[in-house]
Design an enzyme around this catalytic site. Structure first.
Site, mmCIF file in Angstrom:
data_model
loop_
_atom_site.group_PDB
_atom_site.id
_atom_site.type_symbol
_atom_site.label_atom_id
_atom_site.label_comp_id
_atom_site.label_asym_id
_atom_site.label_seq_id
_atom_site.Cartn_x
_atom_site.Cartn_y
_atom_site.Cartn_z
ATOM 1 N N ARG A 231 0.829 -1.197 0.000
ATOM 2 C CA ARG A 231 0.000 0.000 0.000
ATOM 3 C C ARG A 231 0.865 1.249 0.000
ATOM 4 O O ARG A 231 1.880 1.323 0.702
ATOM 5 C CB ARG A 231 -0.897 0.037 1.253
ATOM 6 N N GLU A 260 -3.635 7.663 -4.951
ATOM 7 C CA GLU A 260 -3.583 6.913 -6.200
ATOM 8 C C GLU A 260 -4.035 7.734 -7.403
ATOM 9 O O GLU A 260 -4.952 8.558 -7.281
ATOM 10 C CB GLU A 260 -4.506 5.690 -6.102
ATOM 11 N N HIS A 287 0.078 0.035 -9.896
ATOM 12 C CA HIS A 287 -0.717 -0.863 -9.048
ATOM 13 C C HIS A 287 -1.042 -2.153 -9.813
ATOM 14 O O HIS A 287 -2.209 -2.498 -10.032
ATOM 15 C CB HIS A 287 -1.990 -0.166 -8.584
HETATM 16 P P1 NAD Z 1 -2.775 -10.159 5.377
HETATM 17 O O1 NAD Z 1 -3.807 -9.544 6.224
HETATM 18 O O2 NAD Z 1 -2.843 -11.603 5.049
HETATM 19 O O3 NAD Z 1 -1.345 -9.885 6.028
HETATM 20 C C1 NAD Z 1 -0.956 -8.668 6.577
HETATM 21 C C2 NAD Z 1 0.019 -8.950 7.710
HETATM 22 O O4 NAD Z 1 0.511 -7.707 8.182
HETATM 23 C C3 NAD Z 1 -0.637 -9.650 8.901
HETATM 24 O O5 NAD Z 1 0.022 -10.869 9.188
HETATM 25 C C4 NAD Z 1 -0.497 -8.652 10.028
HETATM 26 O O6 NAD Z 1 -0.251 -9.272 11.271
HETATM 27 C C5 NAD Z 1 0.702 -7.850 9.575
HETATM 28 N N1 NAD Z 1 0.819 -6.551 10.231
HETATM 29 C C6 NAD Z 1 -0.178 -5.695 10.561
HETATM 30 N N2 NAD Z 1 0.337 -4.606 11.166
HETATM 31 C C7 NAD Z 1 1.670 -4.785 11.209
HETATM 32 C C8 NAD Z 1 2.738 -4.005 11.718
HETATM 33 N N3 NAD Z 1 2.545 -2.847 12.305
HETATM 34 N N4 NAD Z 1 4.002 -4.487 11.582
HETATM 35 C C9 NAD Z 1 4.223 -5.688 10.983
HETATM 36 N N5 NAD Z 1 3.254 -6.466 10.500
HETATM 37 C C10 NAD Z 1 1.990 -6.024 10.611
HETATM 38 O O7 NAD Z 1 -2.739 -9.286 4.044
HETATM 39 P P2 NAD Z 1 -2.228 -9.738 2.602
HETATM 40 O O8 NAD Z 1 -3.354 -10.353 1.861
HETATM 41 O O9 NAD Z 1 -0.968 -10.480 2.725
HETATM 42 O O10 NAD Z 1 -1.973 -8.311 1.933
HETATM 43 C C11 NAD Z 1 -0.846 -7.557 2.291
HETATM 44 C C12 NAD Z 1 -0.907 -6.190 1.646
HETATM 45 O O11 NAD Z 1 -0.850 -6.302 0.232
HETATM 46 C C13 NAD Z 1 -2.173 -5.389 1.951
HETATM 47 O O12 NAD Z 1 -1.831 -4.043 2.153
HETATM 48 C C14 NAD Z 1 -2.958 -5.506 0.647
HETATM 49 O O13 NAD Z 1 -3.843 -4.448 0.488
HETATM 50 C C15 NAD Z 1 -1.846 -5.462 -0.349
HETATM 51 N N6 NAD Z 1 -2.149 -5.970 -1.684
HETATM 52 C C16 NAD Z 1 -1.670 -5.267 -2.737
HETATM 53 C C17 NAD Z 1 -1.883 -5.723 -4.008
HETATM 54 C C18 NAD Z 1 -1.383 -4.937 -5.190
HETATM 55 O O14 NAD Z 1 -2.025 -4.970 -6.222
HETATM 56 N N7 NAD Z 1 -0.293 -4.264 -5.112
HETATM 57 C C19 NAD Z 1 -2.599 -6.903 -4.226
HETATM 58 C C20 NAD Z 1 -3.072 -7.615 -3.118
HETATM 59 C C21 NAD Z 1 -2.824 -7.128 -1.846
HETATM 60 C C1 MLT Z 2 -5.743 -5.428 -3.555
HETATM 61 O O1 MLT Z 2 -5.724 -4.938 -2.421
HETATM 62 O O2 MLT Z 2 -6.398 -6.433 -3.838
HETATM 63 C C2 MLT Z 2 -4.892 -4.816 -4.582
HETATM 64 O O3 MLT Z 2 -4.532 -3.549 -4.236
HETATM 65 C C3 MLT Z 2 -5.314 -5.021 -5.969
HETATM 66 C C4 MLT Z 2 -6.373 -4.143 -6.550
HETATM 67 O O4 MLT Z 2 -7.163 -3.570 -5.864
HETATM 68 O O5 MLT Z 2 -6.422 -4.062 -7.770
#
Ligand code: NAD
Ligand code: MLT
Length: 541
Positions: A231, A260, A287
């Site tokens: 994020r 964004e 993204h």
């Molecule tokens: P998840 O909830 O499975 O994992 C997140 C982890 O972060 C958890 O284990 C939690 O304990 C940990 N956490 C929370 N606060 C914390 C802190 N202060 N310090 C350390 N760890 C901490 O989430 P996920 O599905 O693995 O997603 C992770 C990130 O990726 C999210 O921000 C999600 O929005 C993002 N994401 C981005 C894309 C993209 O397109 N770029 C796609 C999917 C997900």
């Molecule tokens: C997500 O949180 O799933 C990612 O940011 C991907 C998206 O929204 O396209």
């Protein structure tokens, strides 16, 4: 019903909704303000990461029931406000994990080997490969911040390329670190001091916002590399740009910005500015984390199925519902039974109630999803009171508004059934009505006791609950009246009382019928000799 889609999802998923009769409008490339104005008249909205579901949008919505976040992160959804507005918030938290994890790994390779800049050079007639000498990942240390779904995938993959993986996540059990073969850092500083590559995988929260700012960046090894495919804003953008310019950070790969851009505008229309666009050794993607064919299909299908279920009033795993450890499928039949028990009360009895006690017996008592089953009971009760807008999200609030106290208790001790739901309705005038039910096999809902009469009646959608004197001839009269109106009886079950020599034996019949039963027929049944009371229980509301 009408569904608004403000950011693109798979075309097949849009068609899935249209095929089910929804009127779908794809309203892409519009500003937040335009979306907030446009929301009136829509029953559901599907967004990705750019559209904000905020108080302003929810205030303008006049019939919104569900918000679908096609993806994982919910930092653009004001979940609390959704709950206050009775709107179900849904996401697809697992559908794009692999895509996002693979992008983080790809970007790690790209910033270790300068492939993006070299490619750009070559296309500008610059073949001086000496400018793009990289470093190898093998033998280096990667620090993973956030060892959740995506952090775990990235850890596994980078271990496979020969990196030492360390991670910081204060909320995850050590067992998980051990299983992944990842060394646990007790503090963020410990990770910062050791990592050659840092990759972030936390949600965006108050706690994680700017978690890597100037102070933290300068606690890292000089020449550290950073990947942020989670994020925007987890890394302070200005501080990262400065650290890149000064060489403290050797390179960074950024997939997400704090604010964004629009991902649907044409080149030249964007008018987007960010300090990292001008930072050296910083590669940027728009993204792209979830942008694979596989993830697009899974996210799109996942969210439309949830929206369809939510709009039909089915139990779906929502963000703003009590969370539990089991599967939705496992508790679904009990939710359905509890909702029907709730629906029965006001169809069978007029006395106002001020308290409902629900007791889960047997294996059910150990299930962490009983909170949701109780919400189903409340939904049924409220629907029986004529509330058409009740959902899993606002059931508790609606019950509180009615001044009805709902108390949940559990006991593992069993009587006749492995699982039992005992419900007691307490009337304001001090009486108590009980309905007990269980589920046989995968999904046969059975009422085993109704208002004090023991029975064993599998439920169907329309039931006539008939209280009568337990004397010969009554059943025949009931069947004759129904038959004379062409109403087919699907099944009949009885519970009996006062059989032990009493001169006033009663019975309670549950007659499942296959057609609607108009009021005139109910009046006719009530006039039949021996019949005391007839209630039409419509259980598919
Ligand atoms: P998840 O909830 O499975 O994992 C997140 C982890 O972060 C958890 O284990 C939690 O304990 C940990 N956490 C929370 N606060 C914390 C802190 N202060 N310090 C350390 N760890 C901490 O989430 P996920 O599905 O693995 O997603 C992770 C990130 O990726 C999210 O921000 C999600 O929005 C993002 N994401 C981005 C894309 C993209 O397109 N770029 C796609 C999917 C997900
Ligand atoms: C997500 O949180 O799933 C990612 O940011 C991907 C998206 O929204 O396209």
């Amino acid at each position: 019903m009408k569904i608004l889609i403000t950011e693109s999802i798979a075309e097949d998923s849009v068609q899935y909704l249209r095929d089910r009769g929804y009127e779908v409008e794809e309203y892409l490339g519009h500003s937040q303000e335009e979306i907030e104005q446009h929301i009136k008249g829509f029953d559901a909205i599907i967004v990705r990461s750019a559209t904000k579901i905020n108080e302003a949008l929810l205030n303008n919505a006049d019939c919104l029931k569900a918000v679908g976040r096609a993806g994982t992160g919910i930092d653009n959804i004001d979940v609390k406000a959704c709950t206050e507005h009775g709107v179900i918030a849904l996401n697809t938290p697992t559908a794009n994990n692999m895509a996002a994890g693979e992008l983080a790994v790809a970007q790690a390779f790209a910033i270790f080997r300068n492939t993006i800049q070299a490619n750009e050079g070559v296309h500008n007639d610059d073949f001086r490969r000496g400018n793009w000498v990289g470093v190898e990942l093998e033998g280096k240390t990667v620090g993973v911040i956030g060892l959740g779904r995506i952090g775990s995938i990235v850890s596994r993959k980078l271990k496979g390329v020969g990196m030492t993986v360390i991670a910081y996540d204060p909320y995850v059990a050590t067992e998980k670190f051990d299983k992944l073969g990842v060394r646990r850092c007790q503090t963020l500083d410990e990770l910062l001091a050791e990592a050659d590559l840092i990759t972030l995988h936390t949600p965006k929260t108050k706690e994680t916002y700017n978690m890597l700012s100037k102070e933290q960046l300068y606690k890292c090894k000089r020449g550290v590399r950073i990947v942020n495919c989670a994020r925007g804003g987890l890394v302070n953008e200005q501080d990262l740009a400065d650290a890149l310019a000064e060489g403290q950070v050797a390179a960074a790969a950024i997939d997400v910005f704090d604010k964004e851009p629009s991902y649907n505008k044409q080149p030249g229309e964007q008018n987007f500015e960010n300090v990292l666009l001008h930072a050296p050794h910083c590669i940027i993607t728009p993204h792209l984390g979830a942008s694979t064919v596989e993830a697009t299909a899974k996210v799109g299908q996942g969210i439309v199925e949830l929206i369809d279920g939510a709009l039909k009033g089915e139990l779906v795993a929502a963000i703003n519902m009590p969370q539990f450890s089991g599967s939705v499928e496992e508790i679904k039949p009990y939710c359905s039974l509890a909702e029907k028990i709730g629906l029965m009360y006001f169809q069978a009895e007029a006395a106002p109630i001020n308290k409902v006690e629900v007791r889960y017996r047997g294996e059910l008592a150990e299930n962490s999803g009983t909170g949701i089953i109780t919400l189903s009971l409340m939904m049924g009760l409220l629907k029986g009171m004529g509330n058409d807008h009740v959902s899993y999200v606002n059931a508790q609030e609606c019950i509180d508004e009615c001044g009805i106290q709902v108390v949940e208790t559990k006991t593992e001790s069993i009587q006749r059934y492995n699982n039992l739901i005992n419900v007691k309705f307490f009337t304001e005038d001090g009486r108590e009505f009980k309905i007990n039910g269980t589920v046989f096999g995968p999904d046969t809902e059975v009422i085993v006791s109704f208002f004090g009469y023991e029975m064993n009646c599998p439920l169907s959608s329309t039931v006539l609950a008939i209280k009568n004197n337990d004397v010969p001839g009554v059943i025949g009269r009931i069947a004759t009246i129904l038959g004379s109106h062409n109403i087919n009886i699907a099944s009949m079950h009885w519970g009996r009382k006062n059989q032990d020599g009493s001169d006033n034996p009663h019975a309670q019949a549950f007659v499942a019928v296959e057609q609607a039963v108009p009021q005139e027929i109910i009046d006719e049944l009530e006039k039949a000799e021996g019949v005391l009371k007839v209630s039409l229980l419509e259980l598919n509301k």
